[in-house]
Scaffold this motif. Structure first.
Motif, PDB file in Angstrom:
ATOM      1  N   UNK A   1      10.133  32.886  20.204  1.00 22.15           N
ATOM      2  CA  UNK A   1      10.796  34.152  19.869  1.00 22.15           C
ATOM      3  C   UNK A   1      10.610  35.142  21.021  1.00 22.15           C
ATOM      4  N   UNK A   2      11.698  35.777  21.448  1.00 20.55           N
ATOM      5  CA  UNK A   2      11.626  36.742  22.545  1.00 20.55           C
ATOM      6  C   UNK A   2      10.905  38.010  22.079  1.00 20.55           C
ATOM      7  N   UNK A   3      10.483  38.815  23.051  1.00 18.02           N
ATOM      8  CA  UNK A   3       9.804  40.068  22.715  1.00 18.02           C
ATOM      9  C   UNK A   3      10.720  40.964  21.882  1.00 18.02           C
ATOM     10  N   UNK A   4      11.998  41.052  22.267  1.00 11.23           N
ATOM     11  CA  UNK A   4      12.944  41.900  21.527  1.00 11.23           C
ATOM     12  C   UNK A   4      13.093  41.410  20.093  1.00 11.23           C
ATOM     13  N   UNK A   5      13.246  40.102  19.917  1.00  8.78           N
ATOM     14  CA  UNK A   5      13.381  39.543  18.560  1.00  8.78           C
ATOM     15  C   UNK A   5      12.137  39.821  17.729  1.00  8.78           C
ATOM     16  N   UNK A   6      10.961  39.706  18.361  1.00  8.92           N
ATOM     17  CA  UNK A   6       9.709  39.957  17.637  1.00  8.92           C
ATOM     18  C   UNK A   6       9.612  41.426  17.209  1.00  8.92           C
ATOM     19  N   UNK A   7       9.931  42.334  18.120  1.00 10.22           N
ATOM     20  CA  UNK A   7       9.891  43.758  17.788  1.00 10.22           C
ATOM     21  C   UNK A   7      10.848  44.059  16.639  1.00 10.22           C
ATOM     22  N   UNK A   8      12.029  43.508  16.704  1.00  2.98           N
ATOM     23  CA  UNK A   8      13.019  43.796  15.653  1.00  2.98           C
ATOM     24  C   UNK A   8      12.600  43.203  14.313  1.00  2.98           C
ATOM     25  N   UNK A   9      11.946  42.059  14.342  1.00  2.00           N
ATOM     26  CA  UNK A   9      11.432  41.476  13.103  1.00  2.00           C
ATOM     27  C   UNK A   9      10.375  42.387  12.490  1.00  2.00           C
ATOM     28  N   UNK A  10       9.467  42.886  13.339  1.00  5.82           N
ATOM     29  CA  UNK A  10       8.403  43.760  12.855  1.00  5.82           C
ATOM     30  C   UNK A  10       8.960  45.097  12.357  1.00  5.82           C
ATOM     31  N   UNK A  11       9.930  45.638  13.076  1.00  5.79           N
ATOM     32  CA  UNK A  11      10.532  46.903  12.652  1.00  5.79           C
ATOM     33  C   UNK A  11      11.314  46.734  11.342  1.00  5.79           C
ATOM     34  N   UNK A  12      11.988  45.609  11.195  1.00  5.27           N
ATOM     35  CA  UNK A  12      12.700  45.337   9.938  1.00  5.27           C
ATOM     36  C   UNK A  12      11.710  45.275   8.781  1.00  5.27           C
ATOM     37  N   UNK A  13      10.603  44.587   9.004  1.00  5.61           N
ATOM     38  CA  UNK A  13       9.575  44.471   7.968  1.00  5.61           C
ATOM     39  C   UNK A  13       9.063  45.856   7.570  1.00  5.61           C
ATOM     40  N   UNK A  14       8.787  46.687   8.579  1.00  6.41           N
ATOM     41  CA  UNK A  14       8.252  48.029   8.324  1.00  6.41           C
ATOM     42  C   UNK A  14       9.259  48.888   7.558  1.00  6.41           C
ATOM     43  N   UNK A  15      10.511  48.890   8.003  1.00  3.05           N
ATOM     44  CA  UNK A  15      11.510  49.739   7.352  1.00  3.05           C
ATOM     45  C   UNK A  15      11.887  49.214   5.971  1.00  3.05           C
ATOM     46  N   UNK A  16      12.003  47.906   5.826  1.00 10.79           N
ATOM     47  CA  UNK A  16      12.284  47.348   4.497  1.00 10.79           C
ATOM     48  C   UNK A  16      11.222  47.793   3.496  1.00 10.79           C
TER      49      UNK A  16
END
Length: 234
Positions: A1-16
């Motif tokens: 997983x790329x750094x961008x994909x990882x950040x977006x996964x974590x941000x999605x988790x946080x906002x959800x």
């Protein structure tokens, strides 16, 4: 997983998690109230009809719902763009609850790629969203599209984080920052100034902030220098 994909996964988790566990306009989270700078700008459009507003990264409507309430009786419209289904689904529910569903239009899109029609909007806002486009170049491209999409005498309001740090509260360890764009404050202001060359500067402010968030069930201190940047198209 790329750094961008990882950040977006974590941000999605946080906002959800936030959207599911905190209710809009209730105390206990940053969803408690709209950004004062954004709401104050509406006084500059007082009495005008057919206002069109674009909210890039709208979330569940923290800013767009109060805007819609303010302009609904003068045939205004707010276009809300967000990538998360959790945000848009909640926004639709809140829009009905606050009786502005006829004013708000929701669009699912990545703001980094979203096309803005030329000379379309009186006001474009981007609150804590531009730091989540995929690169510095994408950051500049979005701002250029915002500028082109603004009507004469219209406003752009950007609130963006810079020099962000994330620190594990329990250990004091500096963590990887979960933001795609994390510039020095001076560099970000220079980019904004260059992109809006020829526009009237209405407001520029840098405010150091820190607050607690949760990452992977860890308490994390997020420190940032938040830039407020408001300009009017001449």
């Amino acid at each position: 997983m790329s750094r961008i994909d990882y950040i977006r996964k974590e941000e999605k988790k946080y906002h959800d998690f936030c959207y599911e566990n905190y209710k809009l306009f209730e105390e206990g989270s940053w969803l408690y109230k709209p950004v004062k700078t954004v709401i104050d700008l509406l006084t500059l459009f007082k009495g005008k009809s057919n206002l069109k507003v674009l909210d890039l990264g709208s979330g569940v409507g923290r800013n767009s719902i109060p805007i819609a309430q303010e302009i609904k009786n003068n045939n205004g419209k707010v276009v809300c763009v967000d990538l998360l289904d959790s945000a848009l689904n909640k926004l639709k529910i809140y829009s009905r609850e606050y009786e502005v569903d006829g004013v708000i239009e929701t669009i699912k899109a990545d703001i980094g790629n979203y096309n803005i029609a030329k000379d379309e909007y009186n006001l474009i806002i981007a609150v804590s969203t531009l730091e989540h486009v995929e690169s510095d170049d994408a950051f500049e491209n979005v701002i250029q599209r915002m500028a082109l999409g603004t009507k004469s005498d219209g406003l752009n309001c950007i609130i963006v984080n810079s020099e962000v740090e994330e620190i594990d509260i329990n250990t004091g360890e500096n963590l990887d920052v979960m933001m795609e764009v994390n510039m020095k404050t001076s560099d970000m202001i220079n980019k904004l100034r260059q992109s809006y060359d020829g526009w009237e500067l209405v407001n520029q402010l840098v405010k150091p902030l820190e607050y607690k968030i949760v990452r992977d069930e860890k308490d994390v201190l997020l420190k940032t220098k938040a830039i407020t940047f408001v300009v009017r198209k001449q």
